[in-house]
Write an enzyme that holds these catalytic residues in place. Structure first.
Site, PDB file in Angstrom:
ATOM      1  N   ASN A  42      41.953  36.517  44.929  1.00  0.00           N
ATOM      2  CA  ASN A  42      41.473  35.131  44.842  1.00  0.00           C
ATOM      3  C   ASN A  42      41.204  34.532  46.215  1.00  0.00           C
ATOM      4  O   ASN A  42      41.228  33.317  46.383  1.00  0.00           O
ATOM      5  CB  ASN A  42      42.506  34.263  44.105  1.00  0.00           C
ATOM      6  CG  ASN A  42      42.482  34.480  42.610  1.00  0.00           C
ATOM      7  OD1 ASN A  42      41.444  34.410  41.979  1.00  0.00           O
ATOM      8  ND2 ASN A  42      43.647  34.764  42.046  1.00  0.00           N
ATOM      9  N   ASN A  69      42.599  41.172  38.169  1.00  0.00           N
ATOM     10  CA  ASN A  69      41.633  40.933  37.101  1.00  0.00           C
ATOM     11  C   ASN A  69      40.388  40.169  37.548  1.00  0.00           C
ATOM     12  O   ASN A  69      39.391  40.130  36.828  1.00  0.00           O
ATOM     13  CB  ASN A  69      42.291  40.179  35.934  1.00  0.00           C
ATOM     14  CG  ASN A  69      42.903  38.866  36.347  1.00  0.00           C
ATOM     15  OD1 ASN A  69      43.727  38.812  37.254  1.00  0.00           O
ATOM     16  ND2 ASN A  69      42.513  37.792  35.687  1.00  0.00           N
ATOM     17  N   HIS A  70      40.403  39.571  38.755  1.00  0.00           N
ATOM     18  CA  HIS A  70      39.217  38.875  39.264  1.00  0.00           C
ATOM     19  C   HIS A  70      38.438  39.713  40.274  1.00  0.00           C
ATOM     20  O   HIS A  70      37.576  39.198  40.979  1.00  0.00           O
ATOM     21  CB  HIS A  70      39.623  37.550  39.917  1.00  0.00           C
ATOM     22  CG  HIS A  70      40.139  36.538  38.951  1.00  0.00           C
ATOM     23  ND1 HIS A  70      41.056  35.557  39.295  1.00  0.00           N
ATOM     24  CD2 HIS A  70      39.880  36.343  37.638  1.00  0.00           C
ATOM     25  CE1 HIS A  70      41.334  34.817  38.247  1.00  0.00           C
ATOM     26  NE2 HIS A  70      40.634  35.275  37.225  1.00  0.00           N
TER      27      HIS A  70
END
Length: 258
Positions: A42, A69-70
């Site tokens: 992130n 997951n990003h």
């Protein structure tokens, strides 16, 4: 061997703060030729990780960047995943995805493997991480193995810790942005913590302006997330490993303001 693992970096502001903070902090910790692993999924403003934010983390002193997951939110990262073997995405996202989920750091007098895995409970669909890590471990020769398990469910993280206990040096949870207080050495071998925490704005909810999140809970209406400003916290763990046996000797939680 000392290893500093830094929890999820949120936004460019935190990445820049880390650039100013980390060099002197490494000297304070007497890290020497130890490793710095940073979860940077992130680290770009908005969401995800970008080439610019990844380079900021490397400039700060990261040896390896893990994600979660990003990791594929920004397509301009695809080439970096393919070309830089020290920027990882979850290994259980499949062989067709760009990049890799494991790397080997060779320091001459010792080597260490870093494995990036994603959980499957309440997360983006992925291959089974337990089966995936079994396959990976068959091909790793070094005893010094660090696993970043990026997962939502605490039960899944704890189960992975016990599953890998005695087989890897550390299982370190990431993703929830909240540092847990359950650091331990499992079976006198494997350092474990359910979540290392977040490196990001102190006055925030998981890095986002607090009033935005409060309004979301009050009215259930979608809100545009804006990263908070102000001072930044660093959540991390410092692990010491016997590089000959791969056994963790200690794990210490770190929570400081940058």
């Amino acid at each position: 061997m000392k290893i500093l693992f830094i929890g999820d970096v949120v936004g460019r502001g935190a990445s820049e703060a880390l650039c100013g903070f980390l060099p002197s902090f490494k000297r304070e910790l007497e890290l020497g030729k130890g490793l710095v692993i940073v979860n940077g999924e992130n680290s770009a403003d908005g969401n995800g990780i970008s080439p610019n934010s990844a380079n900021l983390l490397f400039d700060a002193g990261a040896d390896v960047i893990t994600t979660g997951n990003h990791c594929f939110k920004r397509r301009d990262m695809d080439d970096m995943y393919r070309e830089n073997s020290f920027v990882l995405r979850p290994a259980n996202y499949g062989s067709d995805a760009p990049g890799r989920g494991v790397c080997i750091i060779d320091r001459g007098n010792f080597s260490a493997a870093v494995i990036n895995l994603a959980g499957i409970m309440f997360m983006t669909p992925a291959d089974n991480p337990f089966n995936c890590v079994d396959t990976i471990l068959k091909d790793i020769e070094t005893r010094n193995i660090i696993v970043d398990f990026h997962a939502e469910a605490t039960a899944e993280k704890k189960a992975m810790g016990y599953y890998l206990s005695g087989r890897v040096s550390a299982v370190l949870g990431s993703h929830t942005h909240i540092q847990t207080a359950d650091e331990q050495i499992m079976d006198t071998h494997t350092a474990y913590i359910t979540d290392v925490g977040m490196t990001g704005p102190h006055d925030s909810v998981l890095g986002v302006e607090k009033d935005i999140i409060i309004k979301r809970f009050l009215c259930y209406y979608p809100q545009k997330y804006i990263l908070a400003e102000g001072t930044h916290d660093i959540n991390a763990v410092l692990i010491e490993i016997d590089e000959k046996s791969g056994k963790a000797k200690s794990i210490v939680r770190i929570s400081k303001t940058m």
